[in-house]
Design a protein around this motif. Structure first.
Motif, mmCIF file in Angstrom:
data_model
loop_
_atom_site.group_PDB
_atom_site.id
_atom_site.type_symbol
_atom_site.label_atom_id
_atom_site.label_comp_id
_atom_site.label_asym_id
_atom_site.label_seq_id
_atom_site.Cartn_x
_atom_site.Cartn_y
_atom_site.Cartn_z
ATOM 1 N N ASP A 301 12.087 -3.729 -20.499
ATOM 2 C CA ASP A 301 11.098 -4.576 -19.816
ATOM 3 C C ASP A 301 11.206 -4.455 -18.296
ATOM 4 O O ASP A 301 11.014 -5.440 -17.575
ATOM 5 C CB ASP A 301 11.244 -6.048 -20.240
ATOM 6 N N ASP A 302 11.517 -3.271 -17.813
ATOM 7 C CA ASP A 302 11.681 -3.085 -16.373
ATOM 8 C C ASP A 302 10.867 -1.891 -15.870
ATOM 9 O O ASP A 302 11.212 -1.265 -14.891
ATOM 10 C CB ASP A 302 13.165 -2.883 -16.047
ATOM 11 N N THR A 303 9.792 -1.556 -16.566
ATOM 12 C CA THR A 303 8.938 -0.450 -16.158
ATOM 13 C C THR A 303 7.660 -1.000 -15.548
ATOM 14 O O THR A 303 7.031 -1.908 -16.106
ATOM 15 C CB THR A 303 8.602 0.451 -17.358
ATOM 16 N N PHE A 304 7.273 -0.441 -14.401
ATOM 17 C CA PHE A 304 6.095 -0.903 -13.679
ATOM 18 C C PHE A 304 5.183 0.280 -13.366
ATOM 19 O O PHE A 304 5.641 1.415 -13.246
ATOM 20 C CB PHE A 304 6.497 -1.606 -12.382
ATOM 21 N N TYR A 305 3.914 -0.002 -13.216
ATOM 22 C CA TYR A 305 2.920 1.045 -12.957
ATOM 23 C C TYR A 305 1.903 0.542 -11.939
ATOM 24 O O TYR A 305 1.359 -0.552 -12.082
ATOM 25 C CB TYR A 305 2.210 1.428 -14.260
ATOM 26 N N TYR A 306 1.692 1.325 -10.884
ATOM 27 C CA TYR A 306 0.625 1.065 -9.932
ATOM 28 C C TYR A 306 -0.310 2.269 -9.941
ATOM 29 O O TYR A 306 0.121 3.387 -9.662
ATOM 30 C CB TYR A 306 1.178 0.885 -8.520
ATOM 31 N N LYS A 307 -1.570 2.058 -10.257
ATOM 32 C CA LYS A 307 -2.508 3.183 -10.245
ATOM 33 C C LYS A 307 -2.871 3.580 -8.825
ATOM 34 O O LYS A 307 -2.891 4.763 -8.490
ATOM 35 C CB LYS A 307 -3.772 2.844 -11.030
ATOM 36 N N GLY A 308 -3.187 2.607 -7.987
ATOM 37 C CA GLY A 308 -3.566 2.896 -6.609
ATOM 38 C C GLY A 308 -2.541 2.327 -5.644
ATOM 39 O O GLY A 308 -2.542 1.118 -5.395
ATOM 40 N N LEU A 309 -1.677 3.171 -5.083
ATOM 41 C CA LEU A 309 -0.615 2.685 -4.200
ATOM 42 C C LEU A 309 -1.123 2.255 -2.821
ATOM 43 O O LEU A 309 -0.756 1.200 -2.338
ATOM 44 C CB LEU A 309 0.453 3.766 -4.036
ATOM 45 N N PRO A 310 -1.921 3.065 -2.108
ATOM 46 C CA PRO A 310 -2.206 2.742 -0.707
ATOM 47 C C PRO A 310 -3.385 1.780 -0.529
ATOM 48 O O PRO A 310 -4.397 1.881 -1.211
ATOM 49 C CB PRO A 310 -2.538 4.119 -0.107
ATOM 50 N N TYR A 311 -3.213 0.849 0.377
ATOM 51 C CA TYR A 311 -4.261 -0.115 0.733
ATOM 52 C C TYR A 311 -3.938 -0.665 2.114
ATOM 53 O O TYR A 311 -2.815 -0.504 2.621
ATOM 54 C CB TYR A 311 -4.326 -1.255 -0.288
ATOM 55 N N HIS A 312 -4.916 -1.318 2.741
ATOM 56 C CA HIS A 312 -4.654 -1.908 4.064
ATOM 57 C C HIS A 312 -5.694 -2.975 4.361
ATOM 58 O O HIS A 312 -6.740 -3.071 3.705
ATOM 59 C CB HIS A 312 -4.700 -0.833 5.161
ATOM 60 N N THR A 313 -5.389 -3.780 5.357
ATOM 61 C CA THR A 313 -6.328 -4.776 5.844
ATOM 62 C C THR A 313 -7.049 -4.242 7.078
ATOM 63 O O THR A 313 -6.485 -3.468 7.854
ATOM 64 C CB THR A 313 -5.624 -6.097 6.193
ATOM 65 N N GLU A 314 -8.269 -4.659 7.240
ATOM 66 C CA GLU A 314 -9.036 -4.283 8.425
ATOM 67 C C GLU A 314 -8.586 -5.063 9.658
ATOM 68 O O GLU A 314 -8.805 -4.636 10.778
ATOM 69 C CB GLU A 314 -10.529 -4.540 8.185
ATOM 70 N N GLN A 315 -7.950 -6.205 9.445
ATOM 71 C CA GLN A 315 -7.552 -7.077 10.559
ATOM 72 C C GLN A 315 -6.365 -7.919 10.105
ATOM 73 O O GLN A 315 -6.474 -8.650 9.123
ATOM 74 C CB GLN A 315 -8.728 -7.969 10.962
ATOM 75 N N MET A 316 -5.248 -7.854 10.808
ATOM 76 C CA MET A 316 -4.050 -8.559 10.329
ATOM 77 C C MET A 316 -3.828 -9.922 10.983
ATOM 78 O O MET A 316 -2.905 -10.638 10.596
ATOM 79 C CB MET A 316 -2.799 -7.707 10.526
ATOM 80 N N ALA A 317 -4.630 -10.296 11.967
ATOM 81 C CA ALA A 317 -4.430 -11.593 12.627
ATOM 82 C C ALA A 317 -5.765 -12.151 13.072
ATOM 83 O O ALA A 317 -6.709 -11.404 13.374
ATOM 84 C CB ALA A 317 -3.487 -11.451 13.821
ATOM 85 N N GLY A 318 -5.826 -13.474 13.119
ATOM 86 C CA GLY A 318 -7.033 -14.161 13.575
ATOM 87 C C GLY A 318 -6.669 -15.481 14.210
ATOM 88 O O GLY A 318 -5.610 -15.623 14.830
ATOM 89 N N ASN A 319 -7.517 -16.469 14.063
ATOM 90 C CA ASN A 319 -7.325 -17.772 14.685
ATOM 91 C C ASN A 319 -6.185 -18.532 14.014
ATOM 92 O O ASN A 319 -6.379 -19.246 13.050
ATOM 93 C CB ASN A 319 -8.627 -18.587 14.604
#
Length: 525
Positions: A301-319
């Protein structure tokens, strides 16, 4: 230095942090260490942390752990000291360990890096934050985050384990929710790289692994006693192939973290009854994999799967809100730089909040962070990872990339965080005129390596150095002028590789039919 402003009586907390793993716990710890009067709440979804991808650190991540969080004694007592990165190449499944080409350092690393059990580390840092005075709600699930306009307070609603719904107000909200990326998805800022970098990953833990430095390994293969003086077992070992790589990371309890990352345009994982069997089957096609994992057992019970690894935010900070660590994005685990971004984003955001609490104007910092993350992310992706998987199975081309990628890394990010930490930790990597120049240089040679790989595949000369070569390095990297020597060496090797690509002829033993991976694979899974 200004005296801290009195906590606002109109909000329940000064800062609410969504997520209590490494990035969230580090944020709480840094805030409470410097400004104990700040009211900080950490909301964590789980009762205990599970294991994560990200056990190996780079030199920048090691710097954050040891010189910002000051965790040296704890790390030395509870986690492995990492001794560099090693890569192993082969040509066909029946090759022996003696046939494999090895790339990596002959001697020990010069700067602190670690093989981490992230479940233990995350809990330790969260405990330190609680000891420093941060409040903790665990387990609790975030139900709604309402970000206010202007000077109004933000509102966070959550549900406790007992089923009770609670609502708190705060001046600041930090999203440290990891891949859940709560704020990025809520605000419509979450982006996948998609076909630009279509990588997937399967990983799990194995026990009863035969280490490379064991008596058994060295008795069967005496070549493992030659050339290299460093500990291979405590290094991060990578098995390399066209379109894929496998990490082998030892953990302090004796288990090994094992995972494969592959580009779905280039490679398809072997079929099997389940994900664990597919990973294990692939390990058995590599001589080093067979040596280490022939009798190893996967942890249940220790196997993991990610189909799409890379992602990002368009903006990391705001008000008066911000994202830190994996909540802002993730690119690729090849060089173990996930904690680099955790360190930079956590430090930059906590410094901004502390300055605001001291009565300083942080509008310029907020404006910088709004756009800096996306710029830095794109530069790292374009210069380091774009189409890199096309040449991962060619030892000569990967050697050039290895020398030059690490050379630029030590000249830039590593040197800077050690020499000017107060400034550099508040900036994001390669964001600035000099960083842009280095990124363009890296993009240039990476593109040339991709072009050469495709030409070699067409000619049947791809992977000619994958067996019978000793590519170990006699000098370790350090953040000084020695890194320039590696860049000069890499440029010379790049020119020689261009000539070999142009004039090289295929050898019968290296025909495409005998390669472990051939042709363009269909999309996996």
């Amino acid at each position: 230095m200004h005296a801290p402003t009195a906590p606002s009586a109109t909000s329940d907390y000064d800062v609410i942090i969504l997520g209590g793993a490494f990035s969230g716990a580090s944020s709480a710890l840094l805030l409470k260490r410097d400004l104990p009067s700040l009211r900080v709440l950490v909301v964590e979804r789980t009762t205990e942390f599970n294991r994560k991808v990200g056990e190996s650190t780079s030199e920048v991540g090691g710097c954050f752990l040891t010189r910002v969080l000051h965790l040296n004694p704890y790390l030395s007592a509870n986690h492995y000291q990492k001794h560099g990165l090693r890569m192993w190449f082969h040509s066909k499944p029946e090759d022996s360990v003696e046939d494999c080409t090895e790339l990596g350092p002959k001697f020990q690393s010069r700067l602190p890096t670690f093989q981490l059990d992230r479940a233990l580390l995350d809990q330790h840092v969260l405990d330190l934050a609680a000891e420093a005075g941060a409040d903790l709600l665990r387990p609790a699930t975030i139900r709604e985050v309402t970000l206010a306009e202007g000077s109004e307070n933000h509102t966070v609603s959550l549900k406790t384990e007992a089923g009770e719904t609670k609502t708190f107000t705060a001046r600041w909200v930090i999203d440290a929710s990891g891949r859940a990326a709560l704020l990025a998805k809520k605000l419509g800022l979450h982006r996948q790289l998609g076909e630009e970098h279509p990588t997937s990953s399967i990983w799990c833990r194995f026990r009863n692994v035969n280490a490379l430095d064991s008596y058994k390994s060295r008795s069967i293969h005496p070549c493992l006693m030659s050339n290299v003086r460093a500990s291979r077992s405590s290094a991060t070992n990578h098995l390399m192939g066209k379109g894929w790589w496998v990490w082998l990371i030892p953990l302090s309890n004796g288990d090994y973290s094992v995972g494969i990352v592959w580009d779905r345009r280039v490679f398809t994982l072997p079929e099997g009854a389940n994900l664990t069997e597919r990973l294990r089957s692939h390990l058995m096609t590599h001589p080093i994999g067979r040596l280490m994992f022939e009798i190893a057992e996967p942890v249940e019970d220790d196997t993991f799967y990610y189909k799409g690894l890379p992602y990002h935010t368009e903006q990391m900070a705001g008000n008066r809100w911000a994202m830190v660590g994996d909540a802002a994005g993730f690119i690729d685990p090849l060089y173990s730089q996930g904690l680099d971004y955790c360190g930079h984003t956590v430090y930059a955001v906590t410094q901004m909040i502390k300055k605001a609490a001291m009565g300083e104007d942080v509008s310029a910092t907020q404006a910088y962070l709004q756009g800096a993350y996306k710029r830095s992310y794109r530069l790292w992706f374009e210069s380091l990872y774009k189409d890199k998987y096309f040449y991962m199975g060619d030892a000569e081309l990967v050697r050039i990339s290895f020398l030059m990628d690490l050379g630029t890394y030590f000249i830039g990010p590593v040197r800077l965080v050690y020499t000017d930490p107060e400034y550099e930790w508040t900036r994001l990597p390669y964001d600035g005129p000099i960083g842009n120049l280095f990124a363009k240089f890296m993009t240039f040679y990476n593109r040339r390596l991709v072009v050469m790989a495709k030409k070699r595949l067409a000619k049947g000369t791809y992977g000619a150095w994958n067996t019978g070569m000793d590519l170990t390095l006699g000098q370790s990297y350090s953040p000084n002028f020695s890194a320039f020597m590696f860049l000069r060496w890499g440029l010379r090797l790049l020119l020689m590789a261009e000539l070999r690509t142009l004039f090289g002829k295929a050898k019968p033993a290296m025909t495409e039919a005998e390669m472990p991976v051939t042709g363009e694979a269909k999309m996996a899974m």
